[in-house]
Design a protein around this motif. Structure first.
Motif, PDB file in Angstrom:
ATOM      1  N   GLN A 106      -8.219  18.298 -12.245  1.00 47.99           N
ATOM      2  CA  GLN A 106      -6.526  18.252 -12.025  1.00 47.99           C
ATOM      3  C   GLN A 106      -6.148  17.806 -13.447  1.00 47.99           C
ATOM      4  N   SER A 107      -5.142  18.121 -13.766  1.00 48.70           N
ATOM      5  CA  SER A 107      -4.532  17.558 -15.102  1.00 48.70           C
ATOM      6  C   SER A 107      -3.946  16.199 -14.758  1.00 48.70           C
ATOM      7  N   VAL A 108      -3.882  15.571 -15.844  1.00 46.56           N
ATOM      8  CA  VAL A 108      -3.302  13.960 -15.615  1.00 46.56           C
ATOM      9  C   VAL A 108      -1.838  14.268 -14.902  1.00 46.56           C
ATOM     10  N   ASP A 109      -1.047  15.201 -15.262  1.00 44.43           N
ATOM     11  CA  ASP A 109       0.084  15.549 -14.505  1.00 44.43           C
ATOM     12  C   ASP A 109       0.026  15.872 -13.276  1.00 44.43           C
ATOM     13  N   GLU A 110      -0.876  16.288 -12.854  1.00 46.12           N
ATOM     14  CA  GLU A 110      -1.335  16.605 -11.342  1.00 46.12           C
ATOM     15  C   GLU A 110      -1.302  15.214 -10.543  1.00 46.12           C
ATOM     16  N   VAL A 111      -2.319  14.463 -11.444  1.00 44.50           N
ATOM     17  CA  VAL A 111      -2.721  13.378 -10.896  1.00 44.50           C
ATOM     18  C   VAL A 111      -1.455  12.369 -10.665  1.00 44.50           C
ATOM     19  N   LEU A 112      -0.439  12.594 -11.924  1.00 43.30           N
ATOM     20  CA  LEU A 112       0.725  11.577 -11.747  1.00 43.30           C
ATOM     21  C   LEU A 112       1.657  11.859 -10.555  1.00 43.30           C
ATOM     22  N   LEU A 113       1.627  13.200 -10.279  1.00 47.14           N
ATOM     23  CA  LEU A 113       2.609  13.902  -9.202  1.00 47.14           C
ATOM     24  C   LEU A 113       2.133  13.265  -7.748  1.00 47.14           C
ATOM     25  N   GLN A 114       0.470  13.431  -7.698  1.00 43.37           N
ATOM     26  CA  GLN A 114       0.018  12.719  -6.482  1.00 43.37           C
ATOM     27  C   GLN A 114       0.234  11.279  -6.282  1.00 43.37           C
ATOM     28  N   ILE A 115       0.185  10.579  -7.463  1.00 47.89           N
ATOM     29  CA  ILE A 115       0.421   9.096  -7.248  1.00 47.89           C
ATOM     30  C   ILE A 115       1.963   8.946  -6.805  1.00 47.89           C
ATOM     31  N   GLN A 116       2.877   9.470  -7.411  1.00 50.94           N
ATOM     32  CA  GLN A 116       4.308   9.526  -7.183  1.00 50.94           C
ATOM     33  C   GLN A 116       4.580   9.602  -5.839  1.00 50.94           C
ATOM     34  N   ALA A 117       3.907  10.975  -5.348  1.00 48.47           N
ATOM     35  CA  ALA A 117       3.848  11.195  -3.954  1.00 48.47           C
ATOM     36  C   ALA A 117       3.670  10.236  -3.028  1.00 48.47           C
ATOM     37  N   LEU A 118       2.436   9.532  -3.281  1.00 50.22           N
ATOM     38  CA  LEU A 118       1.867   8.316  -2.305  1.00 50.22           C
ATOM     39  C   LEU A 118       2.565   7.305  -2.685  1.00 50.22           C
ATOM     40  N   GLN A 119       3.216   6.917  -3.582  1.00 47.24           N
ATOM     41  CA  GLN A 119       4.227   5.799  -3.737  1.00 47.24           C
ATOM     42  C   GLN A 119       5.534   6.062  -2.855  1.00 47.24           C
ATOM     43  N   GLY A 120       5.868   7.210  -2.869  1.00 50.08           N
ATOM     44  CA  GLY A 120       7.085   7.556  -2.065  1.00 50.08           C
ATOM     45  C   GLY A 120       6.813   7.360  -0.560  1.00 50.08           C
ATOM     46  N   LYS A 121       5.618   7.815  -0.189  1.00 48.37           N
ATOM     47  CA  LYS A 121       5.111   7.625   1.269  1.00 48.37           C
ATOM     48  C   LYS A 121       5.118   6.289   1.620  1.00 48.37           C
ATOM     49  N   TYR A 122       4.578   5.402   0.570  1.00 52.90           N
ATOM     50  CA  TYR A 122       4.069   4.043   0.853  1.00 52.90           C
ATOM     51  C   TYR A 122       5.641   3.177   1.034  1.00 52.90           C
ATOM     52  N   LYS A 123       6.512   3.735   0.101  1.00 56.83           N
ATOM     53  CA  LYS A 123       7.897   3.067   0.478  1.00 56.83           C
ATOM     54  C   LYS A 123       8.606   3.219   1.393  1.00 56.83           C
ATOM     55  N   THR A 124       8.456   4.600   2.260  1.00 59.71           N
ATOM     56  CA  THR A 124       9.139   5.133   3.551  1.00 59.71           C
ATOM     57  C   THR A 124       8.385   4.212   4.529  1.00 59.71           C
ATOM     58  N   ALA A 125       6.952   4.161   4.541  1.00 56.57           N
ATOM     59  CA  ALA A 125       6.432   3.460   5.509  1.00 56.57           C
ATOM     60  C   ALA A 125       6.777   1.969   5.422  1.00 56.57           C
ATOM     61  N   LYS A 126       7.110   1.330   4.305  1.00 52.25           N
ATOM     62  CA  LYS A 126       7.510  -0.007   4.167  1.00 52.25           C
ATOM     63  C   LYS A 126       8.747  -0.215   4.803  1.00 52.25           C
ATOM     64  N   LEU A 127       9.962   0.580   4.535  1.00 55.26           N
ATOM     65  CA  LEU A 127      11.187   0.454   4.987  1.00 55.26           C
ATOM     66  C   LEU A 127      11.096   0.617   6.726  1.00 55.26           C
ATOM     67  N   ARG A 128      10.021   1.499   7.118  1.00 51.79           N
ATOM     68  CA  ARG A 128       9.952   1.868   8.558  1.00 51.79           C
ATOM     69  C   ARG A 128       9.431   0.486   9.334  1.00 51.79           C
ATOM     70  N   THR A 129       8.494  -0.035   8.628  1.00 52.97           N
ATOM     71  CA  THR A 129       7.927  -1.341   9.140  1.00 52.97           C
ATOM     72  C   THR A 129       9.141  -2.368   9.037  1.00 52.97           C
ATOM     73  N   GLU A 130       9.673  -2.590   8.252  1.00 54.13           N
ATOM     74  CA  GLU A 130      10.704  -3.480   7.843  1.00 54.13           C
ATOM     75  C   GLU A 130      12.103  -3.218   9.102  1.00 54.13           C
ATOM     76  N   SER A 131      12.178  -2.041   9.420  1.00 51.77           N
ATOM     77  CA  SER A 131      13.031  -1.545  10.218  1.00 51.77           C
ATOM     78  C   SER A 131      12.610  -2.216  11.612  1.00 51.77           C
ATOM     79  N   PHE A 132      11.285  -1.812  11.983  1.00 50.84           N
ATOM     80  CA  PHE A 132      10.701  -2.261  13.271  1.00 50.84           C
ATOM     81  C   PHE A 132      10.735  -3.823  13.400  1.00 50.84           C
ATOM     82  N   ARG A 133      10.409  -4.704  12.214  1.00 50.77           N
ATOM     83  CA  ARG A 133      10.431  -5.802  12.303  1.00 50.77           C
ATOM     84  C   ARG A 133      11.796  -6.427  12.781  1.00 50.77           C
ATOM     85  N   ARG A 134      13.017  -5.813  12.186  1.00 53.33           N
ATOM     86  CA  ARG A 134      14.081  -6.222  12.452  1.00 53.33           C
ATOM     87  C   ARG A 134      14.324  -6.054  13.930  1.00 53.33           C
TER      88      ARG A 134
END
Length: 122
Positions: A59-87
């Motif tokens: 994979q190119s470095v750009d492809e890896v970067l895109l994968q990392i950014q996608a995973l960071q987006g999923k992490y942020k979404t999961a974190k927001l859902r967890t915070e919502s459930f906690r509230r």
């Protein structure tokens, strides 16, 4: 890591690391060096992919970067859902405390709702 010039950073050259994050503000990868576990930031241009992330080929470095950014987006979404459930859970717990002062049948109903919310977090 390759091509780092000058200063202490030049010692990074030739060391193997894993990309563990991206600092968009400084346009650098956050890397963890395999030999000692230390964390550092390096420019994108100094990262060289020597082992693909998956079995599907290089994979190119750009492809890896895109994968990392996608995973960071999923992490942020999961974190927001967890915070919502906690509230929601905190709200339900407060409601339960209030309802305990009422009849026991009303309090039992609120306990059932609380357990359902707690199960949804796990």
């Amino acid at each position: 890591i390759a091509g780092v010039q000058g200063g202490a950073g030049a010692a990074f050259n030739g060391r193997r690391s894993r990309i563990v994050g991206v600092d968009d503000a400084s346009r650098r990868y956050e890397v963890c060096f395999i030999d000692d576990g230390s964390l550092h930031k390096v420019r994108h241009s100094n990262a060289r992919l020597i082992e693909p992330a998956g079995a599907g080929g290089a994979q190119s470095v750009d492809e890896v970067l895109l994968q990392i950014q996608a995973l960071q987006g999923k992490y942020k979404t999961a974190k927001l859902r967890t915070e919502s459930f906690r509230r929601e859970l905190a709200t339900a717990q407060e409601e339960l405390r209030t309802e305990r002062e009422k009849t026991s049948s009303e309090a039992a109903e609120m306990a059932t709702r609380l357990r359902a919310l707690e199960r949804s977090l796990h």
